[in-house]
Structure formats: C-alpha cells, structure tokens
Scaffold this motif. Structure first.
Motif, PDB file in Angstrom:
ATOM      1  N   LEU A  48       7.829   0.102  -8.716  1.00 56.98           N
ATOM      2  CA  LEU A  48       7.188  -0.340  -7.477  1.00 56.98           C
ATOM      3  C   LEU A  48       5.971  -1.205  -7.757  1.00 56.98           C
ATOM      4  O   LEU A  48       5.216  -0.963  -8.709  1.00 56.98           O
ATOM      5  CB  LEU A  48       6.778   0.858  -6.629  1.00 56.98           C
ATOM      6  N   THR A  49       5.753  -2.184  -6.908  1.00 56.21           N
ATOM      7  CA  THR A  49       4.536  -2.986  -6.960  1.00 56.21           C
ATOM      8  C   THR A  49       3.388  -2.171  -6.384  1.00 56.21           C
ATOM      9  O   THR A  49       3.594  -1.134  -5.733  1.00 56.21           O
ATOM     10  CB  THR A  49       4.699  -4.270  -6.152  1.00 56.21           C
ATOM     11  N   VAL A  70      12.427   1.631  -0.775  1.00 56.85           N
ATOM     12  CA  VAL A  70      11.089   1.703  -0.178  1.00 56.85           C
ATOM     13  C   VAL A  70      10.921   0.611   0.875  1.00 56.85           C
ATOM     14  O   VAL A  70      10.415   0.868   1.985  1.00 56.85           O
ATOM     15  CB  VAL A  70      10.013   1.586  -1.272  1.00 56.85           C
ATOM     16  N   ASP A  71      11.333  -0.603   0.562  1.00 56.57           N
ATOM     17  CA  ASP A  71      11.195  -1.697   1.528  1.00 56.57           C
ATOM     18  C   ASP A  71      11.986  -1.422   2.801  1.00 56.57           C
ATOM     19  O   ASP A  71      11.543  -1.762   3.902  1.00 56.57           O
ATOM     20  CB  ASP A  71      11.673  -3.013   0.897  1.00 56.57           C
ATOM     21  N   GLU A  72      13.124  -0.778   2.647  1.00 57.48           N
ATOM     22  CA  GLU A  72      14.004  -0.557   3.793  1.00 57.48           C
ATOM     23  C   GLU A  72      13.594   0.636   4.641  1.00 57.48           C
ATOM     24  O   GLU A  72      13.712   0.609   5.862  1.00 57.48           O
ATOM     25  CB  GLU A  72      15.443  -0.354   3.304  1.00 57.48           C
ATOM     26  N   GLN A 110       1.531   1.707  -1.891  1.00 61.58           N
ATOM     27  CA  GLN A 110       0.664   2.077  -0.771  1.00 61.58           C
ATOM     28  C   GLN A 110       1.456   2.509   0.464  1.00 61.58           C
ATOM     29  O   GLN A 110       0.874   2.952   1.450  1.00 61.58           O
ATOM     30  CB  GLN A 110      -0.256   0.910  -0.403  1.00 61.58           C
ATOM     31  N   THR A 111       2.781   2.403   0.414  1.00 61.27           N
ATOM     32  CA  THR A 111       3.619   2.780   1.559  1.00 61.27           C
ATOM     33  C   THR A 111       4.336   4.107   1.352  1.00 61.27           C
ATOM     34  O   THR A 111       5.080   4.548   2.235  1.00 61.27           O
ATOM     35  CB  THR A 111       4.673   1.688   1.845  1.00 61.27           C
ATOM     36  N   VAL A 112       4.142   4.741   0.182  1.00 62.91           N
ATOM     37  CA  VAL A 112       4.814   6.009  -0.102  1.00 62.91           C
ATOM     38  C   VAL A 112       3.777   7.075  -0.453  1.00 62.91           C
ATOM     39  O   VAL A 112       2.620   6.776  -0.741  1.00 62.91           O
ATOM     40  CB  VAL A 112       5.822   5.863  -1.268  1.00 62.91           C
ATOM     41  N   GLN A 159       3.859  -1.803  -2.694  1.00 62.91           N
ATOM     42  CA  GLN A 159       4.880  -0.818  -2.325  1.00 62.91           C
ATOM     43  C   GLN A 159       4.371   0.607  -2.504  1.00 62.91           C
ATOM     44  O   GLN A 159       4.691   1.497  -1.703  1.00 62.91           O
ATOM     45  CB  GLN A 159       6.141  -1.043  -3.159  1.00 62.91           C
ATOM     46  N   GLY A 161      12.747   0.110  -5.367  1.00 64.28           N
ATOM     47  CA  GLY A 161      12.017  -0.891  -4.597  1.00 64.28           C
ATOM     48  C   GLY A 161      12.713  -1.236  -3.303  1.00 64.28           C
ATOM     49  O   GLY A 161      12.090  -1.314  -2.233  1.00 64.28           O
ATOM     50  N   ALA A 176      10.500   2.847   4.232  1.00 64.80           N
ATOM     51  CA  ALA A 176       9.145   3.398   4.245  1.00 64.80           C
ATOM     52  C   ALA A 176       8.544   3.505   5.641  1.00 64.80           C
ATOM     53  O   ALA A 176       7.731   4.395   5.905  1.00 64.80           O
ATOM     54  CB  ALA A 176       8.235   2.564   3.344  1.00 64.80           C
ATOM     55  N   LYS A 177       8.919   2.623   6.558  1.00 62.38           N
ATOM     56  CA  LYS A 177       8.354   2.667   7.902  1.00 62.38           C
ATOM     57  C   LYS A 177       9.043   3.685   8.795  1.00 62.38           C
ATOM     58  O   LYS A 177       8.502   4.061   9.844  1.00 62.38           O
ATOM     59  CB  LYS A 177       8.430   1.285   8.542  1.00 62.38           C
TER      60      LYS A 177
END
Length: 337
Positions: free
Chosen positions: A178-179, A152-154, A184-186, A182, A149, A156-157
């Motif tokens: 992952l939520t 991904v937060d750090e 939806q970002t990978v 989250q 998690g 993904a962008k």
C-alpha cells in the motif's frame, strides 16, 4: 456466496504448550535476537502499584508522534487478538443480521474465531463483505498480500478494512503493497511485542483511518477500562524510542543471515521452502515413509524442538518455521536425522 463457520475446537497457537516451553521454539514468530534490552528494562521498571492513565493521554501522543498521525486516531488494545474481537463486534453491530467478513485464503485463526463469536458469515468475495482482513507480511507465508491495493481502492469507503501489520517491523525483504495514501484509509493494527521479543507482554494499538472518529468512539465504548496495564504501557512507550528502533534495525541484519542459513539447512534435508519476506517461512518437510506430519512433529517435540503445523491456517502438509539462531537450527537438523 457465503458459508457459515463450522463449530471449532480449541484454538491452535504456537509457543509453550502442555509440555511447557520448547528448548528450541520455531513455532512463534518472535524476534529470535530478543528480548530488546532497553524495552525489557523499561518493562521491569514499570510502576505496577498504580493504574495507568485511563485515557492513555501521554501514550497516545507518543504513538501518534511516532507514526505522524493525530492522537485521536490511536486506539489502544489489550493485544492484537483483543482488538480483532472488538473491531469484529463493531462490524457485527454496524452490519446487523446477515453481516459478512472476508478472510485471506491463509490467515490467523482469530479472525475467523471472532467472526464465529459474533455470528458473521464468511464471504468468498471481498466485494460483498462489511469487514475485510489483510495481513502483510502475511501469516503463515510471510508474503505480500496479492491484490491488496486494488481491494483497498475499491472497498475502503464502504467497509472496515483492517491491515494486520504485526510482522511489518520484522520484514527482511520486499516492500509494503500500500502507498502512504492508501494506508490512511484502512485500520493499521500494530503489535510491537513480537519485534521486541517480549510476547508475554500483551499490548497493542491500532491507527484508525482518517475520518473514522465515530468508529473510534464506538470502539472505546466496546472496550473494558484499562485494556493495557502498566507493563504494556512501558513496552509501547519503549517501542517509540530511537534506541529501541536502532536495536531492531540491527537485529534485522542478523536475522537475514540466520534466515539464509536456515533455508539452506531445511533444503538440505529435502524440505521445500516457500518464499517469504519476513522472519519466518513455510516449508513442506520430506517425511520418511509411513510417518505423518503430526507424528514427525511429535517426535521433534520430544527432542525439545517445536514447529508450527499450518493446517489450521488452511495450508496442510506444511510447517511454519521462525528464523532461529544457528544453534537451534543445528539441533533441528540433528533431531530430524
């Protein structure tokens, strides 16, 4: 810090080998309750006399509806391995010279093989890589991906993150790290053939992150025409059907019982079993004096039993064993003794 990949020999996989198919094959993670009857029937009835729709319009819509996403986010693939190589090619093109990839400490060999093929170095820190791989439940351990998690937060962008979800349909315990936000970002890579017990049908798909339309177009340009044949289309269509999902859910109940029995059996032989959330687990066998693991596995193979040495996953001294029916478990115990 980065390291170049060393030259490698032949790739190592489970399943049939030069001796053919093992009578009791613990080396692959296919659903041992399978094949799924409805999925098998759909594959057998596939019309192989015609090309599939080159755009896979109906199949994309069906998969998109199954996952509750826009059809434009669905990317078809010839197999998980084919997608691994294709998205690695995209990462290499995007990163240019000096591009890097990050791999989990223990992971599927095709991630590294694809990086080698596209001259990407391995980064020891995910914060410096352009392509990051994750798998949950992981292989070979069948465990949660620690720190997923936060990664991904750090990242993904800034980077391509691919979550290999091959074993999510075969999860027997635990929950995804992952939520929904989250996820939806990978990139989510799905290979239903394992869950349905039809691994000989090569077909897979990925769900792209929200807003990744340009990357989807680039992946389409990197793909050969018709990556999925008629039988693969039939498998993926069947995957979305309620009856097939109901069969899968019932099979998980059976696998849980078999797993408990198999873990106890392995421990009774003096093996140390590692925790797992999936339909497989790793174990350190208690080897007789003077016998190496390779020799022990070779002797088992002569008895019609195949286990997966996890040295190629970076976990020497252990084996990965898929959950099998009691008959196969008893055969393993008899051969080991």
């Amino acid at each position: 810090m980065m390291n170049a990949f060393p030259l490698q020999g032949a790739r190592i996989h489970g399943g049939p080998d030069r001796h053919g198919a093992a009578l009791h094959d613990f080396s692959t993670n296919s659903n041992a309750c399978a094949p799924c009857p409805a999925a098998l029937q759909a594959v057998r009835q596939a019309d192989a006399s015609q090309y599939p729709d080159a755009s896979y319009t109906a199949l994309r819509r069906k998969l998109a509806g199954f996952h509750g996403v826009d059809a434009a986010r669905v990317v078809l693939a010839g197999s998980a391995s084919e997608f691994i190589f294709r998205i690695t090619a995209l990462a290499a093109q995007t990163a240019g010279e000096g591009g890097t990839v990050w791999l989990p400490p223990h992971s599927y060999g095709d991630y590294a093989q694809a990086a080698r093929a596209h001259r990407l170095a391995v980064a020891t820190n995910p914060s410096s890589a352009q392509l990051l791989w994750a798998c949950e439940p992981s292989s070979p351990l069948g465990a949660a991906h620690a720190g997923l998690g936060g990664m991904v937060d750090e990242r993904a962008k800034q980077a391509i993150i691919v979550l290999d979800r091959a074993y999510e349909p075969l999860r027997l315990s635990g929950a995804p790290a992952l939520t929904e936000a989250q996820l939806q970002t990978v990139w989510q890579l799905w290979t239903p053939n394992k869950a349905l017990g039809l691994t000989g049908i090569r077909a897979a798909y990925a769900i792209a992150p929200v807003g990744a339309g340009e990357a989807v177009s680039q992946l389409d340009q990197l793909s050969a025409s018709w990556p999925v044949g008629a039988h693969g289309v039939a498998l993926l269509q069947a995957w979305t059907e309620p009856g097939v999902q109901a069969w899968l859910a019932a099979s998980l109940c059976t696998l849980r019982g078999w797993k408990a029995r198999q873990s106890a059996l392995c421990e009774s032989m003096g093996w140390t079993c590692l925790p797992s959330d999936a339909n497989f687990f790793c174990a350190r066998p208690a080897l007789p004096d003077g016998l190496t693991l390779a020799q022990a596995l070779a002797q088992l193979r002569r008895h019609g039993i195949k286990l997966r040495d996890t040295a190629s996953f970076g976990l020497p001294g252990h084996v990965r064993v898929s959950v099998q029916p009691p008959l196969a478990q008893d055969a393993l115990r008899a051969a080991w003794r």
